[in-house]
Design a protein around this motif. Sequence first.
Motif, mmCIF file in Angstrom:
data_model
loop_
_atom_site.group_PDB
_atom_site.id
_atom_site.type_symbol
_atom_site.label_atom_id
_atom_site.label_comp_id
_atom_site.label_asym_id
_atom_site.label_seq_id
_atom_site.Cartn_x
_atom_site.Cartn_y
_atom_site.Cartn_z
ATOM 1 N N GLU A 240 33.380 43.669 43.278
ATOM 2 C CA GLU A 240 32.963 42.852 44.427
ATOM 3 C C GLU A 240 34.134 42.643 45.125
ATOM 4 O OE1 GLU A 240 29.353 40.327 42.460
ATOM 5 O OE2 GLU A 240 31.416 39.291 42.859
ATOM 6 N N LYS A 241 34.047 42.564 46.499
ATOM 7 C CA LYS A 241 35.293 42.484 47.237
ATOM 8 C C LYS A 241 34.911 40.757 48.005
ATOM 9 C CE LYS A 241 37.126 44.135 51.685
ATOM 10 N NZ LYS A 241 36.993 45.089 52.518
ATOM 11 N N PHE A 242 36.076 40.185 48.177
ATOM 12 C CA PHE A 242 35.787 38.972 48.782
ATOM 13 C C PHE A 242 35.668 39.054 50.425
ATOM 14 C CE2 PHE A 242 37.033 34.523 50.576
ATOM 15 C CZ PHE A 242 35.933 34.033 49.537
ATOM 16 N N ASP A 243 34.636 38.223 51.032
ATOM 17 C CA ASP A 243 34.607 38.473 52.465
ATOM 18 C C ASP A 243 35.064 37.114 52.959
ATOM 19 O OD1 ASP A 243 33.419 38.334 54.911
ATOM 20 O OD2 ASP A 243 32.163 39.870 54.518
ATOM 21 N N HIS A 244 36.213 37.140 53.645
ATOM 22 C CA HIS A 244 36.701 35.919 54.133
ATOM 23 C C HIS A 244 35.691 35.230 55.223
ATOM 24 C CE1 HIS A 244 40.572 35.048 52.306
ATOM 25 N NE2 HIS A 244 40.583 36.232 52.002
ATOM 26 N N LYS A 245 35.052 36.175 56.041
ATOM 27 C CA LYS A 245 34.201 35.419 57.021
ATOM 28 C C LYS A 245 32.903 34.980 56.378
ATOM 29 C CE LYS A 245 35.689 38.568 60.689
ATOM 30 N NZ LYS A 245 35.522 39.822 61.536
ATOM 31 N N LYS A 246 32.473 35.625 55.456
ATOM 32 C CA LYS A 246 31.392 34.941 54.662
ATOM 33 C C LYS A 246 31.567 33.678 53.779
ATOM 34 C CE LYS A 246 28.605 39.106 55.249
ATOM 35 N NZ LYS A 246 27.749 40.361 54.565
ATOM 36 N N GLY A 247 32.927 34.217 53.258
ATOM 37 C CA GLY A 247 33.302 33.073 52.093
ATOM 38 C C GLY A 247 32.739 33.094 50.944
ATOM 39 N N THR B 275 46.211 44.989 47.697
ATOM 40 C CA THR B 275 45.115 44.903 47.076
ATOM 41 C C THR B 275 45.252 44.247 45.627
ATOM 42 O OG1 THR B 275 45.378 47.333 45.969
ATOM 43 C CG2 THR B 275 44.084 47.037 48.456
ATOM 44 N N PHE B 276 44.834 43.273 45.523
ATOM 45 C CA PHE B 276 44.733 42.385 44.552
ATOM 46 C C PHE B 276 43.349 42.240 43.539
ATOM 47 C CE2 PHE B 276 45.033 37.820 42.794
ATOM 48 C CZ PHE B 276 45.850 38.284 41.874
ATOM 49 N N GLY B 277 43.531 42.910 42.491
ATOM 50 C CA GLY B 277 42.285 42.744 41.584
ATOM 51 C C GLY B 277 42.319 41.727 40.386
ATOM 52 N N ASN C 233 45.818 34.927 52.120
ATOM 53 C CA ASN C 233 45.993 35.275 53.577
ATOM 54 C C ASN C 233 45.360 36.601 53.741
ATOM 55 O OD1 ASN C 233 46.478 36.196 56.074
ATOM 56 N ND2 ASN C 233 48.634 35.496 55.764
ATOM 57 N N PRO C 234 44.015 36.781 54.483
ATOM 58 C CA PRO C 234 43.580 38.111 54.722
ATOM 59 C C PRO C 234 44.282 39.084 55.386
ATOM 60 C CG PRO C 234 42.524 36.244 56.021
ATOM 61 C CD PRO C 234 43.554 35.645 55.227
ATOM 62 N N ASN C 235 45.390 38.570 56.091
ATOM 63 C CA ASN C 235 46.200 39.345 56.663
ATOM 64 C C ASN C 235 47.421 40.136 55.689
ATOM 65 O OD1 ASN C 235 45.247 39.104 59.359
ATOM 66 N ND2 ASN C 235 46.415 36.832 59.304
ATOM 67 N N MET C 236 47.275 39.391 54.508
ATOM 68 C CA MET C 236 48.222 40.134 53.573
ATOM 69 C C MET C 236 47.467 40.767 52.416
ATOM 70 S SD MET C 236 51.313 37.925 51.732
ATOM 71 C CE MET C 236 52.073 37.624 53.433
ATOM 72 N N PHE C 237 46.465 40.158 52.049
ATOM 73 C CA PHE C 237 45.729 40.347 50.673
ATOM 74 C C PHE C 237 44.159 40.859 51.044
ATOM 75 C CE2 PHE C 237 48.970 37.326 49.162
ATOM 76 C CZ PHE C 237 49.152 38.044 47.687
ATOM 77 N N THR C 238 43.699 41.857 49.960
ATOM 78 C CA THR C 238 42.621 42.094 49.974
ATOM 79 C C THR C 238 42.250 41.952 48.644
ATOM 80 O OG1 THR C 238 42.467 43.757 51.605
ATOM 81 C CG2 THR C 238 40.450 43.717 50.405
ATOM 82 N N CYS C 239 41.200 40.905 48.173
ATOM 83 C CA CYS C 239 41.138 40.636 46.856
ATOM 84 C C CYS C 239 39.747 41.175 46.230
ATOM 85 C CB CYS C 239 40.964 39.018 46.727
ATOM 86 S SG CYS C 239 42.377 38.172 47.147
ATOM 87 N N PHE C 240 39.650 41.747 45.369
ATOM 88 C CA PHE C 240 38.537 42.140 44.602
ATOM 89 C C PHE C 240 38.403 41.671 43.291
ATOM 90 C CE2 PHE C 240 40.450 45.500 47.040
ATOM 91 C CZ PHE C 240 39.564 46.041 47.622
ATOM 92 N N ARG C 241 37.315 41.706 42.529
ATOM 93 C CA ARG C 241 37.082 41.225 41.156
ATOM 94 C C ARG C 241 36.108 42.161 40.483
ATOM 95 N NH1 ARG C 241 31.683 37.944 40.542
ATOM 96 N NH2 ARG C 241 32.718 37.249 38.546
ATOM 97 N N PHE C 242 36.495 42.688 39.211
ATOM 98 C CA PHE C 242 35.909 43.771 38.398
ATOM 99 C C PHE C 242 36.105 43.533 36.847
ATOM 100 C CE2 PHE C 242 40.149 44.876 38.988
ATOM 101 C CZ PHE C 242 40.531 45.738 37.953
ATOM 102 N N SER C 243 35.101 44.404 36.320
ATOM 103 C CA SER C 243 35.227 44.615 34.711
ATOM 104 C C SER C 243 35.682 46.114 34.634
ATOM 105 C CB SER C 243 33.765 44.420 34.357
ATOM 106 O OG SER C 243 33.920 44.933 32.949
ATOM 107 N N PRO C 244 36.708 46.009 33.571
ATOM 108 C CA PRO C 244 37.299 47.413 33.227
ATOM 109 C C PRO C 244 36.155 48.361 32.880
ATOM 110 C CG PRO C 244 38.164 45.749 31.762
ATOM 111 C CD PRO C 244 37.000 44.976 32.542
ATOM 112 N N ALA C 245 34.923 47.914 32.475
ATOM 113 C CA ALA C 245 33.980 49.046 32.221
ATOM 114 C C ALA C 245 33.375 49.637 33.435
ATOM 115 C CB ALA C 245 32.634 48.111 31.231
ATOM 116 N N LYS C 246 33.732 48.801 34.605
ATOM 117 C CA LYS C 246 33.138 49.568 35.866
ATOM 118 C C LYS C 246 34.006 50.278 36.571
ATOM 119 C CE LYS C 246 29.101 47.218 35.734
ATOM 120 N NZ LYS C 246 27.725 48.105 35.453
#
Length: 361
Positions: free
Chosen positions: A50-57, A3-5, A26-39
């Motif tokens: 937010e989480k990156f959805d590979h199917k929707k891009g 899990t990579f933030g 690689n979606p078989n190796m990583f789940t990517c997120f983006r966030f702010s410390p305040a959240k």
Amino acid sequence: MITFGMMSLSFKSELTYFTEIARRANPNMFTCFRFSPAKIHPVTQLVSGEKFDHKKGCWVKSEFPLPMIVYDRCFYTNDPLSKQAMAIVKWLKKKDDITFLGNGLPNKWAIYEVLSNSSLSPYIPKTILIGSGKDVVAQLEVMKKAVLKPISGSGGAGIYKIEKSGGEFEISADPGGRLSTKTFHSTSETEDWLDSLLSKKEYMMQPYLELSDTENCPFDIRVLLQKDHEEKWIVRGKGIRRGSKDGILSNLRAGGEILPFEEYTNSLNFRSKRFILHELEEILSKLPGILEASFPRLFELGVDIGVSKDHALWVLDTNSKPGRKVIASTNPDLKEVLYNAPLEYARVLSEILPEREEQHL
């Protein structure tokens, strides 16, 4: 699963960069997120981001546990949001189940103290911590011309050139590439202005170095270094930042332009080119190791190096959260490498991490 933030103060900042990284994960190796410390919820420690959805891009709103590995791209100022975020990030760094891709460097004075006592000391401008206008005026008896820099800050903000000529003092700045100068006709008037400046921020003072090209435009060499998948430091690229004629700064925020590194070196004669390339290699081969020996682990470094009229090299700044604009625009073929580099190093770190709790897998 790693899990990579990717963390920034605002959801607007670094969006393109984070998206391009997530697309290459690689979606078989990583789940990517983006966030702010305040959240980050202080009780549940769940994050609204937010989480990156590979199917929707694209990114989709999500609530998730704190990621295993965090890439910190927060840039702080003096506003309340920054102060709150800094406290949260400090807390995050104490958590055993979170690993930061790289850690931030401390302020410029702390870095100066380390580098000036290292084997790179000949390349480090003599620097003094100043506490009052009287200190500055006293130092000008020795330096004549000097630069005042805030010990914290980036983008060339708050930098002044100060010069004594007879009984007058000239203080110049070039925010946005427009040079403005104040002239003071007495020592007391100068000290009062400086005291007002120093009451807002801590400053340090260096001799003014003539770091201009043949057209009297200030310039410096910007180098980007990153760790590769073998944890070795790699020079990703070099570029030239060139400021306005007769200006003080080459920073892009101060109106600077970007030129290819080769354009600069090809303008030199053979001997000068060979000397500068050798000195540059000497600095870059030692600098990351010296910093990591005194400060927590780093992933990337932006290094600004000035070249004086006599071709002496000076390390002007080191930044643990460097921009990529200079390197990407002068080396467009590197974009793919730059987007993949954080993922490669995250994979290296994941292999040396202790077992994580189930919720982080």
